[in-house]
Each structure stands twice: as C-alpha cells, then as structure tokens.
Design a protein around this motif. Structure first.
Motif, short mmCIF file in Angstrom:
data_model
loop_
_atom_site.label_atom_id
_atom_site.label_comp_id
_atom_site.label_asym_id
_atom_site.label_seq_id
_atom_site.Cartn_x
_atom_site.Cartn_y
_atom_site.Cartn_z
N THR A 99 2.23 13.35 -12.35
CA THR A 99 1.05 14.15 -12.04
C THR A 99 0.12 14.36 -13.24
N ALA A 100 0.59 14.08 -14.43
CA ALA A 100 -0.25 14.22 -15.62
C ALA A 100 -1.18 13.02 -15.81
N THR A 101 -1.04 11.99 -14.98
CA THR A 101 -1.89 10.81 -15.08
C THR A 101 -3.34 11.20 -14.78
N PRO A 102 -4.27 10.88 -15.64
CA PRO A 102 -5.67 11.28 -15.42
C PRO A 102 -6.27 10.62 -14.17
N THR A 103 -7.28 11.28 -13.60
CA THR A 103 -8.01 10.73 -12.46
C THR A 103 -8.60 9.37 -12.84
N GLY A 104 -8.44 8.40 -11.95
CA GLY A 104 -8.97 7.05 -12.20
C GLY A 104 -7.96 6.10 -12.78
N GLU A 105 -6.84 6.61 -13.27
CA GLU A 105 -5.79 5.75 -13.81
C GLU A 105 -4.68 5.59 -12.77
N PHE A 106 -4.07 4.40 -12.76
CA PHE A 106 -3.10 4.09 -11.73
C PHE A 106 -1.79 3.58 -12.33
N ILE A 107 -0.78 3.58 -11.50
CA ILE A 107 0.51 2.96 -11.83
C ILE A 107 0.72 1.87 -10.80
N LYS A 108 1.02 0.67 -11.26
CA LYS A 108 1.07 -0.51 -10.41
C LYS A 108 2.50 -0.81 -9.98
N SER A 109 2.66 -1.17 -8.71
CA SER A 109 3.98 -1.55 -8.20
C SER A 109 4.33 -2.96 -8.66
N CYS A 110 5.54 -3.36 -8.38
CA CYS A 110 5.91 -4.76 -8.59
C CYS A 110 5.12 -5.64 -7.61
N SER A 111 4.91 -6.88 -8.00
CA SER A 111 4.23 -7.83 -7.12
C SER A 111 5.17 -8.25 -5.99
N PHE A 112 4.62 -8.43 -4.79
CA PHE A 112 5.44 -8.85 -3.64
C PHE A 112 4.64 -9.82 -2.78
N ALA A 113 5.33 -10.56 -1.93
CA ALA A 113 4.69 -11.61 -1.14
C ALA A 113 4.65 -11.24 0.34
N VAL A 114 3.50 -11.47 0.96
CA VAL A 114 3.33 -11.39 2.42
C VAL A 114 2.34 -12.48 2.81
N GLY A 115 2.69 -13.28 3.80
CA GLY A 115 1.79 -14.32 4.29
C GLY A 115 1.49 -15.42 3.28
N GLY A 116 2.43 -15.66 2.36
CA GLY A 116 2.24 -16.71 1.37
C GLY A 116 1.34 -16.32 0.22
N HIS A 117 1.03 -15.04 0.06
CA HIS A 117 0.18 -14.56 -1.02
C HIS A 117 0.85 -13.39 -1.74
N ARG A 118 0.42 -13.17 -2.99
CA ARG A 118 1.01 -12.11 -3.81
C ARG A 118 0.13 -10.85 -3.71
N TRP A 119 0.79 -9.70 -3.59
CA TRP A 119 0.10 -8.43 -3.44
C TRP A 119 0.74 -7.40 -4.36
N CYS A 120 0.05 -6.30 -4.57
CA CYS A 120 0.63 -5.17 -5.28
C CYS A 120 -0.03 -3.88 -4.76
N ILE A 121 0.61 -2.75 -5.04
CA ILE A 121 0.06 -1.45 -4.66
C ILE A 121 -0.26 -0.69 -5.93
N LYS A 122 -1.44 -0.07 -5.95
CA LYS A 122 -1.83 0.78 -7.08
C LYS A 122 -1.77 2.24 -6.64
N TYR A 123 -0.98 3.01 -7.36
CA TYR A 123 -0.76 4.43 -7.07
C TYR A 123 -1.52 5.28 -8.07
N TYR A 124 -2.47 6.07 -7.55
CA TYR A 124 -3.27 6.96 -8.39
C TYR A 124 -2.79 8.39 -8.14
N PRO A 125 -2.00 8.97 -9.05
CA PRO A 125 -1.44 10.31 -8.82
C PRO A 125 -2.49 11.41 -8.71
N ASN A 126 -3.68 11.20 -9.32
CA ASN A 126 -4.73 12.22 -9.31
C ASN A 126 -6.04 11.69 -8.75
#
Length: 356
Positions: A37-64
C-alpha cells in the motif's frame, strides 16, 4: 423436359464463417497486501508473464491507482507482453477468485479491445482500498484475483462435409421430477403417513427407502413390524422443514423460497439431511450457508458445521474469521459465548489457527 429431370433432387453444399477465440485465465495472488500500500500512485507491480492464445501477457497491479483520478483505488490492467506486427483483438475480465466459485466468468458482455505491442487495458477503479479491507476477499493480508481472457482469432471460412439434416423429432428434457412431485402432492398410492407437530404428510415407502438408507432401515425394518397403523411420528423437526425434505426426496430439488427464508431453511435442512443420510442435500445446504456467513450468523453456522461434520462449511467460517475486521465484528456479538457453550473444541481450534 422429362418428368424425371423436373423431379430430381437438387444438389447442396455447406460452408461456415468461423469466428472463434482462444480462451484462458491467469490467477494472481497479492500476498502481503499491507506492504504494497505504500506504492505511490501511478507505480505498478508486474505479474509473471503468462501465455493465452499463443501470446504473452502480464498483469500490472497498481496498489494506489494508476492515475490521480483513481487514487485510493486498486487498479488492474492486462498488458500484451511481447512485440507484435499486427494488433490483437481480445476480451478480458478481472474478478476476485471468490466470485469465480459462485459464478463462471461471462466474457460475452465484455468489450473487444485492441492490443498493440506492450499496450494494455483494465480497470482503474477495480475496488476501493477501504472496501477491500472490510471485505471477505482479504484474508490473511492477501487477496486473489483472476483475469479471464478470450483472444479472437482471424475470421476464416471452412467447407463443411454435408448440410445439416432436418430434425423431424424433438426430444424434450426429462420431466420425471415433475411427475414425482405431482405424486407427492396428490398422495396417490401412498402407503405411509408421517405426523410432524400437528400436520400429517402422505408418502410412499419405496420412494423414501430408495433415496435414504435411514428411511429404508426404518420403513422396511423394525418400524414396519411395529407400525401397524401406518403412522410415523417425527420428533424434533418442524412441519415446514419436513415438507421441504419430502419435496427434495421426490424431485431432487428444493422448493422455491425467498432470500429471507433460505438461510434459516438451509440450517434446518442440513440437520435433516444429516439425520437421513441425504448427502447431496447436505452439500447443497452447506453451499448455500457459505453465502450466509456474516458476523451475526457466524456462531450458529460454525456450530452446525462442527456438529454435523461439514468440513467445507467449517473452513468457510474460519476463512471469514481470518479477517481482523470480521473477527472484531463477531467478538462484538454473543457468538463466541454461544460457541464456547455448544462447541468448546471449536474455540480451541480457532485460537490455535489465529495464533499461527
């Protein structure tokens, strides 16, 4: 032109325009939420890369939040995590893992988005932080989200081997449960009468015995020999609960009831299901009661789970209590005193779990 040529069967062929999609999902656990929760607004934490439909994806989590407009919210975005020469069309949906268990994610209603190299779409206001911290989703300082994705393939045409044949006969769905429900309601051919409180219910021994091993032993064992009048007294059960129990035995479903009635009826039917060894009914009641857990009902439901060996329901109760907010709310009621009197072993188990 000859009559033979005029009556000849026309030739036929068939093709299809195919618009399909590759589907998949990724589960992301935020473990140690309070430390993010101390992560500043606009900054994210990125998930591991994963595959769906033959392409690589990731999720970006912005706590604030991802921008100042979403400050105070948790933002979640799905990003295409690779270089592409042509944009991809995809649908996606974020939800808490608890909601997936209750309802399968429905992607058809989600907008189709265009994804380019390292581009993303998501929900800037997924949930308010203060709402998350009071919710059932935050357990042991962690929560889990699931992202469902449907990557659209390019439209294509395919030849089909043959045209579909005409259907001359339509087979309806089974209505056996309706016929058996009518049999219960009319009482035609009934050979046993149950007296519950001041009400009587007619039923069929063979039906009850086929559905419940307890009824089988009672109706075709010693009770049959001693019960000359054909009247069976049922103690420790209310008439409307026994009526619902019979309805389930005949139709394999529960009678319609409003939301206010459902919680109390599920508790009573769980006890009845355990008494008559109706495992499916017992699990249905457990499932419904998992959705009824709150501070005012926790003690009663947990006591039922312990007394009737409902392991899934008991686990759901402990998960609810793992939230400090929920635990404080329960302690404000007389629920702990009730548990200490009715199920002291549960209190010891709860203390042990909270201490770990």
């Amino acid at each position: 032109m000859s009559s033979t040529a005029g009556n000849s069967k026309p030739s036929g062929s068939m093709s299809a325009i195919v618009a399909d999609a590759a589907r998949g999902y990724h589960v992301l656990k935020i473990d140690g939420y309070s430390r993010t929760t101390a992560t500043p607004t606009g900054e994210f934490i990125k998930s591991c890369s994963f595959a769906v439909g033959g392409h690589r994806w990731c999720i970006k989590y912005y706590p604030n939040g991802d921008t100042s407009e979403s400050e105070g919210y948790i933002s979640l975005f799905l990003f295409l995590d690779q270089d592409v020469t042509k944009e991809l069309k995809a649908q996606h949906r974020f939800c808490f893992i608890d909601d997936v268990e209750e309802q399968t994610p429905y992607l058809a209603a989600q907008s189709v988005r265009s994804f380019h190299t390292n581009s993303g779409w998501g929900r800037a206001t997924f949930i308010k932080r203060e709402d998350l911290e009071k919710s059932k989703h935050l357990k042991d300082d962690s929560f889990i989200v699931r992202c469902d994705i449907a990557v659209h393939n390019e439209l294509r045409t395919e030849e089909m081997a043959e045209a579909p044949t005409t259907t001359f006969v339509s087979v309806p769905a089974s209505d056996l449960h309706q016929h058996l429900g009518d049999l219960l309601q009319t009482g035609n051919g009934a050979d046993v009468v149950f007296k519950v409180s001041s009400e009587t219910f007619m039923a069929h021994r063979c039906m009850l015995a086929a559905r419940s091993p307890v009824f089988s032993a009672e109706l075709f064992g010693q009770m049959k020999e001693s019960d000359i009048a054909g009247v069976v007294n049922i103690d420790d059960m209310e008439a409307h609960v026994f009526k619902a129990l019979l309805f389930f035995i005949y139709t394999d479903s529960l009678p319609e009831m409003n939301k206010e009635e459902e919680g109390a009826m599920s508790q009573h039917l769980l006890v009845a299901a355990d008494r008559y060894n109706l495992e499916r009914l017992k699990l249905i009641c457990e499932h419904k009661l998992c959705k009824c857990i709150e501070a005012t009902t926790l003690a009663t439901i947990l006591a039922l789970a312990e007394q009737h060996h409902c392991h899934g329901l008991k686990k759901a109760c402990f998960n609810f209590l793992s939230s400090p907010v929920n635990l404080t709310a329960v302690l404000a009621t007389d629920g702990i005193e009730y548990l200490n009197t009715s199920c002291p072993s549960v209190i010891k188990e709860l203390i042990a779990k909270l201490g770990t």
